[in-house]
Structures are given as C-alpha cells and as structure tokens.
Scaffold this motif. Structure first.
Motif, mmCIF file in Angstrom:
data_model
loop_
_atom_site.group_PDB
_atom_site.id
_atom_site.type_symbol
_atom_site.label_atom_id
_atom_site.label_comp_id
_atom_site.label_asym_id
_atom_site.label_seq_id
_atom_site.Cartn_x
_atom_site.Cartn_y
_atom_site.Cartn_z
ATOM 1 N N LYS A 170 6.694 2.318 -22.644
ATOM 2 C CA LYS A 170 6.170 3.500 -23.338
ATOM 3 C C LYS A 170 6.472 4.767 -22.547
ATOM 4 C CE LYS A 170 2.417 1.262 -25.909
ATOM 5 N NZ LYS A 170 0.936 1.090 -26.026
ATOM 6 N N LYS A 171 6.401 4.651 -21.227
ATOM 7 C CA LYS A 171 6.650 5.797 -20.353
ATOM 8 C C LYS A 171 8.132 5.961 -20.028
ATOM 9 C CE LYS A 171 2.809 7.944 -19.048
ATOM 10 N NZ LYS A 171 2.666 9.418 -19.029
ATOM 11 N N VAL A 172 8.830 4.833 -19.926
ATOM 12 C CA VAL A 172 10.249 4.870 -19.556
ATOM 13 C C VAL A 172 11.033 4.090 -20.625
ATOM 14 C CG1 VAL A 172 11.847 4.661 -17.615
ATOM 15 C CG2 VAL A 172 9.390 4.642 -17.189
ATOM 16 N N PRO A 173 11.137 4.631 -21.833
ATOM 17 C CA PRO A 173 11.737 3.871 -22.951
ATOM 18 C C PRO A 173 13.222 3.557 -22.766
ATOM 19 C CG PRO A 173 11.343 6.153 -23.581
ATOM 20 C CD PRO A 173 10.675 5.961 -22.261
ATOM 21 N N LEU A 207 0.819 2.712 -14.890
ATOM 22 C CA LEU A 207 1.288 4.022 -15.347
ATOM 23 C C LEU A 207 1.796 4.862 -14.180
ATOM 24 C CD1 LEU A 207 -1.358 4.955 -18.065
ATOM 25 C CD2 LEU A 207 1.064 4.418 -18.422
ATOM 26 N N LYS A 208 1.136 4.741 -13.026
ATOM 27 C CA LYS A 208 1.591 5.460 -11.830
ATOM 28 C C LYS A 208 2.993 4.975 -11.434
ATOM 29 C CE LYS A 208 -0.243 4.594 -7.763
ATOM 30 N NZ LYS A 208 -1.223 4.549 -6.652
ATOM 31 N N LEU A 209 3.196 3.659 -11.489
ATOM 32 C CA LEU A 209 4.514 3.107 -11.203
ATOM 33 C C LEU A 209 5.535 3.597 -12.224
ATOM 34 C CD1 LEU A 209 6.565 1.200 -9.890
ATOM 35 C CD2 LEU A 209 5.558 -0.681 -11.206
ATOM 36 N N ALA A 210 5.149 3.593 -13.494
ATOM 37 C CA ALA A 210 6.061 4.038 -14.556
ATOM 38 C C ALA A 210 6.466 5.503 -14.361
ATOM 39 C CB ALA A 210 5.408 3.849 -15.923
ATOM 40 N N LYS A 248 0.817 -1.218 0.000
ATOM 41 C CA LYS A 248 0.000 0.000 0.000
ATOM 42 C C LYS A 248 0.849 1.267 0.000
ATOM 43 C CE LYS A 248 -4.375 -1.282 2.236
ATOM 44 N NZ LYS A 248 -5.203 -1.111 3.463
ATOM 45 N N HIS A 249 1.930 1.243 0.764
ATOM 46 C CA HIS A 249 2.672 2.483 1.020
ATOM 47 C C HIS A 249 4.082 2.510 0.444
ATOM 48 C CE1 HIS A 249 -0.527 3.656 3.791
ATOM 49 N NE2 HIS A 249 -0.443 2.459 4.340
ATOM 50 N N GLY A 250 4.524 1.404 -0.162
ATOM 51 C CA GLY A 250 5.904 1.341 -0.624
ATOM 52 C C GLY A 250 6.116 1.637 -2.092
ATOM 53 N N GLY A 251 5.024 1.890 -2.836
ATOM 54 C CA GLY A 251 5.169 2.260 -4.238
ATOM 55 C C GLY A 251 4.813 1.185 -5.241
ATOM 56 N N ALA A 252 4.279 0.049 -4.780
ATOM 57 C CA ALA A 252 3.893 -1.026 -5.704
ATOM 58 C C ALA A 252 2.685 -0.622 -6.549
ATOM 59 C CB ALA A 252 3.574 -2.297 -4.915
ATOM 60 N N ASP A 298 -10.398 -5.399 -13.576
ATOM 61 C CA ASP A 298 -10.625 -4.015 -13.984
ATOM 62 C C ASP A 298 -9.417 -3.522 -14.796
ATOM 63 O OD1 ASP A 298 -11.086 -1.313 -14.249
ATOM 64 O OD2 ASP A 298 -11.675 -0.988 -12.161
ATOM 65 N N PRO A 299 -9.438 -3.725 -16.108
ATOM 66 C CA PRO A 299 -8.289 -3.336 -16.953
ATOM 67 C C PRO A 299 -7.936 -1.857 -16.842
ATOM 68 C CG PRO A 299 -9.809 -4.742 -18.173
ATOM 69 C CD PRO A 299 -10.497 -4.388 -16.877
ATOM 70 N N LYS A 300 -8.933 -1.003 -16.712
ATOM 71 C CA LYS A 300 -8.680 0.428 -16.626
ATOM 72 C C LYS A 300 -7.878 0.761 -15.365
ATOM 73 C CE LYS A 300 -11.054 4.877 -16.984
ATOM 74 N NZ LYS A 300 -12.379 5.557 -17.102
ATOM 75 N N GLN A 301 -8.294 0.164 -14.242
ATOM 76 C CA GLN A 301 -7.586 0.394 -12.977
ATOM 77 C C GLN A 301 -6.164 -0.163 -13.056
ATOM 78 O OE1 GLN A 301 -6.540 -2.104 -10.748
ATOM 79 N NE2 GLN A 301 -6.088 -0.907 -8.907
ATOM 80 N N SER A 302 -6.016 -1.329 -13.690
ATOM 81 C CA SER A 302 -4.706 -1.969 -13.796
ATOM 82 C C SER A 302 -3.732 -1.100 -14.576
ATOM 83 C CB SER A 302 -4.842 -3.334 -14.474
ATOM 84 O OG SER A 302 -5.639 -4.205 -13.705
ATOM 85 N N VAL A 303 -4.183 -0.572 -15.702
ATOM 86 C CA VAL A 303 -3.323 0.284 -16.527
ATOM 87 C C VAL A 303 -2.946 1.549 -15.766
ATOM 88 C CG1 VAL A 303 -3.210 1.689 -18.613
ATOM 89 C CG2 VAL A 303 -4.172 -0.615 -18.722
ATOM 90 N N ALA A 304 -3.920 2.128 -15.040
ATOM 91 C CA ALA A 304 -3.651 3.343 -14.267
ATOM 92 C C ALA A 304 -2.587 3.099 -13.201
ATOM 93 C CB ALA A 304 -4.940 3.855 -13.628
ATOM 94 N N GLU A 305 -2.651 1.944 -12.532
ATOM 95 C CA GLU A 305 -1.672 1.609 -11.504
ATOM 96 C C GLU A 305 -0.274 1.419 -12.106
ATOM 97 O OE1 GLU A 305 -1.668 0.692 -7.838
ATOM 98 O OE2 GLU A 305 -3.059 2.346 -8.179
#
Length: 244
Positions: free
Chosen positions: A180-183, A140-143, A120-124, A131-138
């Motif tokens: 895509k975010k961190v090429p 992307l947040k990590l990226a 929850k708090h370590g950045g995972a 929920d594909p939309k939620q998965s992609v958002a998570e």
C-alpha cells in the motif's frame, strides 16, 4: 553416522557462532557511532558472512543461486519460505546490496549479542504480535524507509519455521501493508532448501553433511495485481522449488 558427527561438531559450531556474536557486538556499536548507517551496515554484512561460514564446521554447505537481474535502484520485497534460523545469515549477506530489512519478533530485539543490536539500530520492523497497532506502525515505518531510501525487505509469510521442510500457507498481512505504501516494489520469491535439516534433531546435536541452497526465483511485477494474487504467485513458485 551424521548424528554421531553432530555430537562431535555441534559444540565447536556453537562456540564459533557465539564468539562471532560477542566479537561483532562492540564492532557494530563502534561502526554505528563513528560511521553511521553505512559503516554499521558494512559490519553487519561481514558479521553475517562469518555466521554463514559456521555451517561449514558441521560439513554442511551453503549455495546461493541468483541468476536474476534485479534492479539496484528499486525497493524489493523478497518473499521466502522459512525452515530455520540458519535461513537468515545467507539472505543478509548475499542480498546485502539491496539493503534488505526483516520483520522480526520484538523479543529478538533484546538480549542477543549482535543480533539484537542490529534489529534495534539497523532498520528492522520489530513487531509485538500481541499488539496489532504497534505491529502495523512498525511495518509502516519500514515501508516509509523503503520508499524514501530505496531499502528492501525480506519476509517469511509462513510466520513460523517449518520443522520438516513442508511449506505452510502464506499470510498476506505484512506484504499487503507494505504494498500500500510502496506499490511499485518488485516482488522476488526465494526458495530455501534443506536448512531445516540443520535442526532436524533439535538444537543438539545439529545435523551434519547436508547441502543447503537459497535460490532467487523469477521476479513478479505487482502492477495490476492484488496483494493476495501477488502472494499466491510467490507461494506457488516457492512451493514448486522445494525439494522433498
């Protein structure tokens, strides 16, 4: 004989493992509250050192091999095969200098002392597979965190653990999203051997007296390669390193 010793040693292992989780839960909370990310991460590193040591109670050994000169100032996507939950503590501890975060099932982010708190708090990236939309958002947040803070990530592209040590096909999805975010993220394969034997008989008894190893393989530069090509190269390297 190994199974016989498993019946004797497994309860001791679980008692030690569970005690570590319970003790480090408030330690993590205090570390995060008083020292922020750096202090919390240090507590998680020590937690995983202790969790790794729990394997020795069963007579199993942990050997982490890293002969590669990996950059400390560049995000890394570590790609590994997945054989059991015991894959994870050595990866966190021995790769601690790279701030490597996991893509995890959202179900694990609640109800498990220490582990859920860290997720929850370590950045995972805690993804809901329904929920594909939620998965992609998570992801992307990590990226974004990888890009802004030079964090890294550890990904198990098989999706689920191999119960026999035989590797399953790798999926590209999460790795492609991050690239895509961190090429410029460096791709680093890791081959894990024999951790599946820990749970060869299920969770009771656990297997005993087996040598387990984690080996960092030659990095792959992603420049000029598609995500599919990168994953294929990593998959082939890891498959070649698995000992049957």
């Amino acid at each position: 004989m190994k199974k016989f010793f498993g019946y004797i040693l497994t309860p001791i292992h679980y008692l030690y493992f569970g005690l570590i989780l319970v003790v480090f839960h408030p330690i993590q909370w205090l570390s995060l509250k008083w020292g922020g990310y750096t202090s919390h991460k240090r507590s998680v590193d020590i937690l995983n050192l202790f969790l790794t040591s729990s394997c020795y109670i069963l007579g199993n050994t942990v050997k982490f091999i890293n002969n590669q000169h990996l950059p400390a100032n560049r995000s890394i996507i570590f790609i590994a095969n997945h054989q059991s939950m015991y894959d994870i503590p050595p990866l966190i501890y021995f790769l601690r200098k790279y701030h490597a975060k996991f893509i995890s099932k959202i179900e694990l982010a609640s109800g498990i002392p220490s582990i859920s708190f860290n997720l929850k708090h370590g950045g995972a990236a805690n993804i809901d597979r329904k929920d594909p939309k939620q998965s992609v958002a998570e992801i992307l947040k990590l990226a974004n965190n990888m890009k802004e803070k030079t964090w890294s990530t550890i990904i198990f592209p098989e999706g689920t653990r191999s119960k026999t040590g035989i590797m399953k096909p790798f999926a590209v999805g999460g790795i492609a999203t991050i690239l895509k975010k961190v090429p410029d993220a460096l791709i680093v394969p890791i081959v894990i051997n024999n951790s599946w034997k820990m749970v060869q008989y299920g969770f009771f008894p656990l297997h005993t007296f087996s040598p387990m190893s984690w080996e960092v393989l030659t990095p792959i530069e992603p420049e000029g390669l598609t995500a599919e090509e990168v994953v294929k190269l990593a998959e082939e390297a890891i498959k070649a390193g698995i000992k049957q």
